[in-house]
Design a protein around this motif. Sequence first.
Motif, mmCIF file in Angstrom:
data_model
loop_
_atom_site.group_PDB
_atom_site.id
_atom_site.type_symbol
_atom_site.label_atom_id
_atom_site.label_comp_id
_atom_site.label_asym_id
_atom_site.label_seq_id
_atom_site.Cartn_x
_atom_site.Cartn_y
_atom_site.Cartn_z
ATOM 1 N N MET A 24 7.162 5.347 7.345
ATOM 2 C CA MET A 24 7.740 4.292 6.514
ATOM 3 C C MET A 24 6.881 3.030 6.541
ATOM 4 S SD MET A 24 11.715 4.765 7.626
ATOM 5 C CE MET A 24 12.586 6.306 7.294
ATOM 6 N N ASN A 25 6.345 2.709 7.700
ATOM 7 C CA ASN A 25 5.491 1.532 7.837
ATOM 8 C C ASN A 25 4.214 1.695 7.028
ATOM 9 O OD1 ASN A 25 4.745 -1.012 8.883
ATOM 10 N ND2 ASN A 25 3.585 -0.058 10.535
ATOM 11 N N ASP A 26 3.642 2.887 7.073
ATOM 12 C CA ASP A 26 2.417 3.146 6.296
ATOM 13 C C ASP A 26 2.681 3.027 4.802
ATOM 14 O OD1 ASP A 26 0.912 3.566 8.557
ATOM 15 O OD2 ASP A 26 1.089 5.752 8.515
ATOM 16 N N ILE A 27 3.815 3.561 4.350
ATOM 17 C CA ILE A 27 4.161 3.492 2.921
ATOM 18 C C ILE A 27 4.335 2.044 2.488
ATOM 19 C CG2 ILE A 27 5.977 4.014 1.236
ATOM 20 C CD1 ILE A 27 6.423 6.657 2.804
ATOM 21 N N ALA A 28 5.020 1.252 3.328
ATOM 22 C CA ALA A 28 5.237 -0.161 3.002
ATOM 23 C C ALA A 28 3.911 -0.910 2.917
ATOM 24 C CB ALA A 28 6.147 -0.801 4.043
ATOM 25 N N LYS A 29 2.987 -0.619 3.837
ATOM 26 C CA LYS A 29 1.681 -1.272 3.821
ATOM 27 C C LYS A 29 0.936 -0.958 2.526
ATOM 28 C CE LYS A 29 0.687 -1.569 8.800
ATOM 29 N NZ LYS A 29 -0.181 -1.054 9.895
ATOM 30 N N LYS A 30 1.009 0.285 2.077
ATOM 31 C CA LYS A 30 0.338 0.681 0.837
ATOM 32 C C LYS A 30 0.950 -0.039 -0.365
ATOM 33 C CE LYS A 30 -1.030 5.230 2.557
ATOM 34 N NZ LYS A 30 -0.801 6.703 2.491
ATOM 35 N N GLU A 31 2.280 -0.148 -0.380
ATOM 36 C CA GLU A 31 2.949 -0.838 -1.480
ATOM 37 C C GLU A 31 2.561 -2.316 -1.514
ATOM 38 O OE1 GLU A 31 7.127 -0.182 -1.249
ATOM 39 O OE2 GLU A 31 6.983 1.969 -1.567
ATOM 40 N N LEU A 32 2.504 -2.947 -0.331
ATOM 41 C CA LEU A 32 2.121 -4.357 -0.266
ATOM 42 C C LEU A 32 0.668 -4.553 -0.696
ATOM 43 C CD1 LEU A 32 3.868 -5.298 3.100
ATOM 44 C CD2 LEU A 32 4.531 -6.069 0.814
ATOM 45 N N LYS A 33 -0.190 -3.617 -0.322
ATOM 46 C CA LYS A 33 -1.589 -3.693 -0.731
ATOM 47 C C LYS A 33 -1.714 -3.591 -2.246
ATOM 48 C CE LYS A 33 -6.088 -1.475 -0.062
ATOM 49 N NZ LYS A 33 -6.831 -0.334 0.577
ATOM 50 N N GLN A 34 -0.935 -2.709 -2.855
ATOM 51 C CA GLN A 34 -0.949 -2.559 -4.310
ATOM 52 C C GLN A 34 -0.474 -3.828 -5.001
ATOM 53 O OE1 GLN A 34 1.472 0.916 -4.960
ATOM 54 N NE2 GLN A 34 -0.165 2.345 -4.450
ATOM 55 N N LEU A 35 0.508 -4.507 -4.408
ATOM 56 C CA LEU A 35 1.002 -5.751 -4.983
ATOM 57 C C LEU A 35 -0.052 -6.858 -4.900
ATOM 58 C CD1 LEU A 35 4.696 -5.769 -3.702
ATOM 59 C CD2 LEU A 35 3.913 -5.497 -6.060
ATOM 60 N N VAL A 36 -0.813 -6.878 -3.812
ATOM 61 C CA VAL A 36 -1.906 -7.845 -3.690
ATOM 62 C C VAL A 36 -2.935 -7.597 -4.785
ATOM 63 C CG1 VAL A 36 -3.858 -8.573 -2.262
ATOM 64 C CG2 VAL A 36 -1.614 -8.255 -1.232
ATOM 65 N N GLU A 37 -3.279 -6.337 -5.006
ATOM 66 C CA GLU A 37 -4.249 -5.982 -6.043
ATOM 67 C C GLU A 37 -3.712 -6.332 -7.420
ATOM 68 O OE1 GLU A 37 -4.808 -1.858 -5.278
ATOM 69 O OE2 GLU A 37 -6.150 -2.180 -3.555
ATOM 70 N N TYR A 38 -2.410 -6.129 -7.618
ATOM 71 C CA TYR A 38 -1.769 -6.449 -8.892
ATOM 72 C C TYR A 38 -1.835 -7.955 -9.145
ATOM 73 C CZ TYR A 38 1.655 -5.805 -12.655
ATOM 74 O OH TYR A 38 2.277 -5.751 -13.877
ATOM 75 N N GLU A 39 -1.590 -8.726 -8.079
ATOM 76 C CA GLU A 39 -1.611 -10.178 -8.182
ATOM 77 C C GLU A 39 -3.028 -10.675 -8.486
ATOM 78 O OE1 GLU A 39 1.290 -13.323 -5.948
ATOM 79 O OE2 GLU A 39 0.007 -12.074 -4.697
ATOM 80 N N GLN A 40 -4.014 -10.019 -7.923
ATOM 81 C CA GLN A 40 -5.404 -10.380 -8.181
ATOM 82 C C GLN A 40 -5.781 -10.124 -9.634
ATOM 83 O OE1 GLN A 40 -7.361 -8.006 -5.181
ATOM 84 N NE2 GLN A 40 -7.242 -9.622 -3.628
ATOM 85 N N LYS A 41 -5.186 -9.086 -10.229
ATOM 86 C CA LYS A 41 -5.421 -8.809 -11.650
ATOM 87 C C LYS A 41 -4.898 -9.949 -12.508
ATOM 88 C CE LYS A 41 -7.427 -4.749 -11.629
ATOM 89 N NZ LYS A 41 -8.808 -4.571 -12.165
ATOM 90 N N PHE A 42 -3.750 -10.512 -12.113
ATOM 91 C CA PHE A 42 -3.202 -11.652 -12.834
ATOM 92 C C PHE A 42 -4.173 -12.835 -12.795
ATOM 93 C CE2 PHE A 42 1.610 -10.585 -12.484
ATOM 94 C CZ PHE A 42 1.490 -9.785 -13.609
ATOM 95 N N GLU A 43 -4.823 -13.021 -11.640
ATOM 96 C CA GLU A 43 -5.780 -14.116 -11.511
ATOM 97 C C GLU A 43 -7.006 -13.864 -12.377
ATOM 98 O OE1 GLU A 43 -5.255 -16.896 -9.855
ATOM 99 O OE2 GLU A 43 -3.276 -16.190 -9.217
ATOM 100 N N GLU A 44 -7.381 -12.603 -12.461
ATOM 101 C CA GLU A 44 -8.566 -12.236 -13.229
ATOM 102 C C GLU A 44 -8.299 -12.236 -14.727
ATOM 103 O OE1 GLU A 44 -11.842 -8.561 -13.301
ATOM 104 O OE2 GLU A 44 -10.219 -8.605 -11.821
ATOM 105 N N TYR A 45 -7.071 -11.814 -15.096
ATOM 106 C CA TYR A 45 -6.691 -11.752 -16.508
ATOM 107 C C TYR A 45 -5.370 -12.500 -16.713
ATOM 108 C CZ TYR A 45 -10.049 -7.892 -16.345
ATOM 109 O OH TYR A 45 -11.173 -7.131 -16.158
ATOM 110 N N PRO A 46 -5.426 -13.813 -16.866
ATOM 111 C CA PRO A 46 -4.208 -14.631 -16.992
ATOM 112 C C PRO A 46 -3.301 -14.204 -18.133
ATOM 113 C CG PRO A 46 -6.145 -16.007 -16.661
ATOM 114 C CD PRO A 46 -6.638 -14.623 -16.900
ATOM 115 N N GLU A 47 -3.873 -13.600 -19.166
ATOM 116 C CA GLU A 47 -3.054 -13.190 -20.315
ATOM 117 C C GLU A 47 -2.038 -12.107 -19.951
ATOM 118 O OE1 GLU A 47 -6.955 -10.822 -20.489
ATOM 119 O OE2 GLU A 47 -6.296 -12.841 -19.998
#
Length: 286
Positions: A24-47
Amino acid sequence: MNLDEIFESYATKMTQLSLYQRAMNDIAKKELKQLVEYEQKFEEYPELKKYSSSLHNMVFRKAVDGQLFFYGQKELSVNERRISVFLHKNKQYQWLLAEAYEEYEDCIERLYAYAGFTNNDFWPLRDYGGITLSEIPAKDFSWFESQAINKKDAPASIVNKFREKFPLVKKIEEENELGVNLRLAMTTVEFLRHVIVHRGGEVQDKLAFKNLILKKSGLYNKGGMSEEHASFIDNFFGDGNYEKTIVLLEVRTNPEIPFDTHVNVLDTLFGYLMAHVHLIYESLKK
């Protein structure tokens, strides 16, 4: 079932619960990592910010005509999704603790069954029910286990019997190398399990909850509680909006350094359960 088999069976089940936690901890870490990457996309593509991060529709079919009925909708921001990951992980940890305590209860009952099965004098006469003394030697282990399960106020009454028969159990519960009162720890897990199962992991009155634990542990002195004991129970609750919620997530110990050092709260509680069973197991073995 012999004594070693009882302990090994319990250890195997606790091992599996520990593996579930790690998964469960590993799955949560992967989900949080994906959210960080998703947030970085917002920074890269504000639209992209005008698009929803996560949109959920809740629906069921009506009993009368089978037509779809939408009863809820929720749009989540990246930060709300991050919080949701932690809440979901904590909920899973809560249920692992509830299951671990139930395994603990089962093991304590089997240990008591073993004690009575191998030494009929270990049990008080009332635990044998409505049979004669001459019938006891013919009873198999499963009969003793059934009697142990149905013992009044089990497992507390069983553990009290072990304390009576083995004074060292009581002594080590109070003074040990773990630096924790094991009687308090067992009672705390028992009450945490009750709140998880019956109240979704949230207490109504935290002070009353702590008082109940300390009274049952025999640690409620002259109408009050020690700061040490109250603090021990507080370790398993959150802060702020979650101060009444049982929180079993990992606690970072050195957030200022770039390494993941933490206290594994759930694993610590698993360890207390294991240590208490092992103490009784070793006492019976001697």
